[in-house]
Design a protein around this motif. Sequence first.
Motif, PDB file in Angstrom:
ATOM      1  N   MET A   1     -16.274 -27.149  28.640  1.00 63.27           N
ATOM      2  CA  MET A   1     -16.932 -27.506  29.890  1.00 63.27           C
ATOM      3  C   MET A   1     -17.369 -26.284  30.670  1.00 63.27           C
ATOM      4  O   MET A   1     -18.398 -26.251  31.294  1.00 63.27           O
ATOM      5  CB  MET A   1     -15.980 -28.368  30.732  1.00 63.27           C
ATOM      6  N   PHE A   2     -16.548 -25.251  30.678  1.00 58.34           N
ATOM      7  CA  PHE A   2     -16.909 -23.981  31.289  1.00 58.34           C
ATOM      8  C   PHE A   2     -16.657 -22.862  30.270  1.00 58.34           C
ATOM      9  O   PHE A   2     -15.992 -23.056  29.264  1.00 58.34           O
ATOM     10  CB  PHE A   2     -16.053 -23.700  32.537  1.00 58.34           C
ATOM     11  N   ALA A   3     -17.181 -21.682  30.561  1.00 53.10           N
ATOM     12  CA  ALA A   3     -16.849 -20.522  29.734  1.00 53.10           C
ATOM     13  C   ALA A   3     -15.383 -20.198  29.900  1.00 53.10           C
ATOM     14  O   ALA A   3     -14.776 -20.487  30.921  1.00 53.10           O
ATOM     15  CB  ALA A   3     -17.718 -19.335  30.164  1.00 53.10           C
ATOM     16  N   ASP A   4     -14.805 -19.570  28.862  1.00 54.14           N
ATOM     17  CA  ASP A   4     -13.369 -19.330  28.882  1.00 54.14           C
ATOM     18  C   ASP A   4     -12.931 -18.449  30.043  1.00 54.14           C
ATOM     19  O   ASP A   4     -11.807 -18.531  30.493  1.00 54.14           O
ATOM     20  CB  ASP A   4     -12.939 -18.690  27.553  1.00 54.14           C
ATOM     21  N   ASN A   5     -13.829 -17.562  30.517  1.00 51.32           N
ATOM     22  CA  ASN A   5     -13.433 -16.663  31.589  1.00 51.32           C
ATOM     23  C   ASN A   5     -13.629 -17.273  32.980  1.00 51.32           C
ATOM     24  O   ASN A   5     -13.341 -16.623  33.976  1.00 51.32           O
ATOM     25  CB  ASN A   5     -14.214 -15.352  31.497  1.00 51.32           C
ATOM     26  N   GLU A   6     -14.149 -18.476  33.050  1.00 49.20           N
ATOM     27  CA  GLU A   6     -14.397 -19.110  34.338  1.00 49.20           C
ATOM     28  C   GLU A   6     -13.169 -19.903  34.749  1.00 49.20           C
ATOM     29  O   GLU A   6     -13.075 -21.120  34.554  1.00 49.20           O
ATOM     30  CB  GLU A   6     -15.636 -20.002  34.274  1.00 49.20           C
ATOM     31  N   ARG A   7     -12.238 -19.186  35.331  1.00 49.92           N
ATOM     32  CA  ARG A   7     -11.019 -19.796  35.830  1.00 49.92           C
ATOM     33  C   ARG A   7     -10.848 -19.457  37.300  1.00 49.92           C
ATOM     34  O   ARG A   7     -11.386 -18.469  37.791  1.00 49.92           O
ATOM     35  CB  ARG A   7      -9.802 -19.314  35.030  1.00 49.92           C
ATOM     36  N   LYS A 131     -21.135 -23.040  39.150  1.00 47.34           N
ATOM     37  CA  LYS A 131     -20.072 -22.139  38.749  1.00 47.34           C
ATOM     38  C   LYS A 131     -18.806 -22.472  39.523  1.00 47.34           C
ATOM     39  O   LYS A 131     -18.794 -22.499  40.749  1.00 47.34           O
ATOM     40  CB  LYS A 131     -20.459 -20.682  39.014  1.00 47.34           C
ATOM     41  N   ILE A 132     -17.716 -22.726  38.802  1.00 46.81           N
ATOM     42  CA  ILE A 132     -16.474 -23.101  39.452  1.00 46.81           C
ATOM     43  C   ILE A 132     -15.892 -21.953  40.273  1.00 46.81           C
ATOM     44  O   ILE A 132     -15.277 -22.165  41.317  1.00 46.81           O
ATOM     45  CB  ILE A 132     -15.453 -23.605  38.402  1.00 46.81           C
ATOM     46  N   GLN A 133     -16.098 -20.722  39.806  1.00 50.57           N
ATOM     47  CA  GLN A 133     -15.583 -19.576  40.551  1.00 50.57           C
ATOM     48  C   GLN A 133     -16.302 -19.404  41.890  1.00 50.57           C
ATOM     49  O   GLN A 133     -15.698 -18.995  42.882  1.00 50.57           O
ATOM     50  CB  GLN A 133     -15.709 -18.306  39.716  1.00 50.57           C
ATOM     51  N   ARG A 134     -17.578 -19.702  41.924  1.00 52.71           N
ATOM     52  CA  ARG A 134     -18.339 -19.578  43.167  1.00 52.71           C
ATOM     53  C   ARG A 134     -17.798 -20.522  44.228  1.00 52.71           C
ATOM     54  O   ARG A 134     -17.603 -20.132  45.381  1.00 52.71           O
ATOM     55  CB  ARG A 134     -19.813 -19.868  42.891  1.00 52.71           C
ATOM     56  N   GLN A 286     -21.463 -33.593  38.222  1.00 52.69           N
ATOM     57  CA  GLN A 286     -22.352 -32.941  37.265  1.00 52.69           C
ATOM     58  C   GLN A 286     -21.610 -32.510  36.010  1.00 52.69           C
ATOM     59  O   GLN A 286     -22.105 -32.677  34.887  1.00 52.69           O
ATOM     60  CB  GLN A 286     -22.990 -31.707  37.915  1.00 52.69           C
ATOM     61  N   HIS A 287     -20.411 -31.958  36.180  1.00 50.44           N
ATOM     62  CA  HIS A 287     -19.673 -31.437  35.024  1.00 50.44           C
ATOM     63  C   HIS A 287     -19.034 -32.543  34.198  1.00 50.44           C
ATOM     64  O   HIS A 287     -18.655 -32.309  33.048  1.00 50.44           O
ATOM     65  CB  HIS A 287     -18.618 -30.440  35.496  1.00 50.44           C
ATOM     66  N   LEU A 288     -18.914 -33.732  34.770  1.00 53.93           N
ATOM     67  CA  LEU A 288     -18.465 -34.869  33.971  1.00 53.93           C
ATOM     68  C   LEU A 288     -19.635 -35.513  33.240  1.00 53.93           C
ATOM     69  O   LEU A 288     -19.462 -36.080  32.160  1.00 53.93           O
ATOM     70  CB  LEU A 288     -17.763 -35.898  34.864  1.00 53.93           C
ATOM     71  N   ILE A 289     -20.831 -35.434  33.835  1.00 51.86           N
ATOM     72  CA  ILE A 289     -22.016 -35.979  33.177  1.00 51.86           C
ATOM     73  C   ILE A 289     -22.397 -35.136  31.968  1.00 51.86           C
ATOM     74  O   ILE A 289     -22.772 -35.650  30.913  1.00 51.86           O
ATOM     75  CB  ILE A 289     -23.189 -36.053  34.174  1.00 51.86           C
ATOM     76  N   ASN A 292     -22.834 -28.753  30.116  1.00 51.26           N
ATOM     77  CA  ASN A 292     -23.609 -27.644  30.677  1.00 51.26           C
ATOM     78  C   ASN A 292     -24.643 -28.221  31.652  1.00 51.26           C
ATOM     79  O   ASN A 292     -25.824 -28.360  31.305  1.00 51.26           O
ATOM     80  CB  ASN A 292     -24.303 -26.850  29.567  1.00 51.26           C
ATOM     81  N   PRO A 293     -24.227 -28.563  32.852  1.00 45.02           N
ATOM     82  CA  PRO A 293     -25.137 -29.236  33.782  1.00 45.02           C
ATOM     83  C   PRO A 293     -26.265 -28.335  34.248  1.00 45.02           C
ATOM     84  O   PRO A 293     -26.102 -27.125  34.420  1.00 45.02           O
ATOM     85  CB  PRO A 293     -24.215 -29.617  34.951  1.00 45.02           C
ATOM     86  N   GLY A 294     -27.412 -28.952  34.444  1.00 41.93           N
ATOM     87  CA  GLY A 294     -28.573 -28.247  34.960  1.00 41.93           C
ATOM     88  C   GLY A 294     -29.015 -28.845  36.284  1.00 41.93           C
ATOM     89  O   GLY A 294     -28.315 -29.663  36.893  1.00 41.93           O
ATOM     90  N   VAL A 295     -30.213 -28.467  36.694  1.00 43.15           N
ATOM     91  CA  VAL A 295     -30.726 -28.930  37.984  1.00 43.15           C
ATOM     92  C   VAL A 295     -30.868 -30.442  38.009  1.00 43.15           C
ATOM     93  O   VAL A 295     -30.512 -31.109  38.995  1.00 43.15           O
ATOM     94  CB  VAL A 295     -32.080 -28.251  38.283  1.00 43.15           C
TER      95      VAL A 295
END
Length: 348
Positions: A1-7, A131-134, A286-289, A292-295
């Motif tokens: 769902m996210f990149a591995d470093n996005e924690r 971005k989850i970190q943002r 968006q991330h459940l749909i 890699n969600p887009g606009v």
Amino acid sequence: MFADNERISRRQLGAQILLGLSGIFLLTLPGLPQMSGWSGMLGCLLGLLLLWLYLFFLLRKTAVTRDIRERISGPVCRVMAAALIVYLILGGGFMLRQVSSMVSFRLLTFGRPWQAGILFLAAALLGTGRKIQRRARLAEAAFPPVIIGFTVLLAACVFQVETFDWSAFAAPTWRGVLKGAYYMFCAFSIVGVFPFFMHRVQRPQGSLPYLYGATGTATLLAVTCLGVVQQLYGAGGIGNKPFPLTSLMASANIPGDFLDRFDALWMVFLLFALLYSVGTVLFYSQHLISKNPGVWHGILAAAAMFLAAFVQWQGKTAADFYPWCVRAFFMPLFVLFGLCFGKIRRKT
């Protein structure tokens, strides 16, 4: 769902929960008849204890799971993801309806709620990001001034009460306390997304104190607000006010009257917290749909929330059914799934 470093950190997780819940709690809970009197306030505290117990067992399962798809079968995962999407869309529609009604009632008296809803939803969509970190960094930076602002507001309102009249609070009843506790427990239904996103928290095993602190602070603010509005307006007076919190803002002032429109500053805090809440629902939708969600995924989720908030059927919208759906269906499903998904193994 996210990149591995996005924690995100555990502190950022708690900040998101606190910022996302505080505004909508203060806006909606004081107006619920089930939260009036001692029964409502005691019910809030009992509901918080039930939530803490649930989180204790939930984190024991989700914290050791790298990804929920590794623990459960594909069909079960898709069913739960679909249920969460529907829940988030309805929840976003409910919040959008509440916020739009409040804004059109207090700020844009010449407009209609759906017009305010479009502006508010557009602002939430533009600021949501992917971005989850943002979002985590934003919550970590914003929650101290917002929560301090709410605390100062409530403290200023407490000083407006010349003498406390304890008879203003109706005597508690077991039925009233239990009903208030379940309503409060369901108010935390956003924890239903934890099994899908908890693996993106760094060292999630230690998240429990941060979650306890965030949910406890949000509950304390809500209980304080409940007590103050009942002291100032009485149980009968609250029913005549569409949004008791905004009336509370208008009546509060700082000693010395050095700032004539101090309520405008608190409205900024409230609108920011509500904007973050709606943006959070959009983000998780968006991330459940899509992985890699887009606009267009964000626009799709926003459009669905707008329809849930304002398209009427026999005088009702989907947002009107949302509280009942949470109490009767979504929250029991989330509890059952959160506590039992570890037993549903993927077939190899």
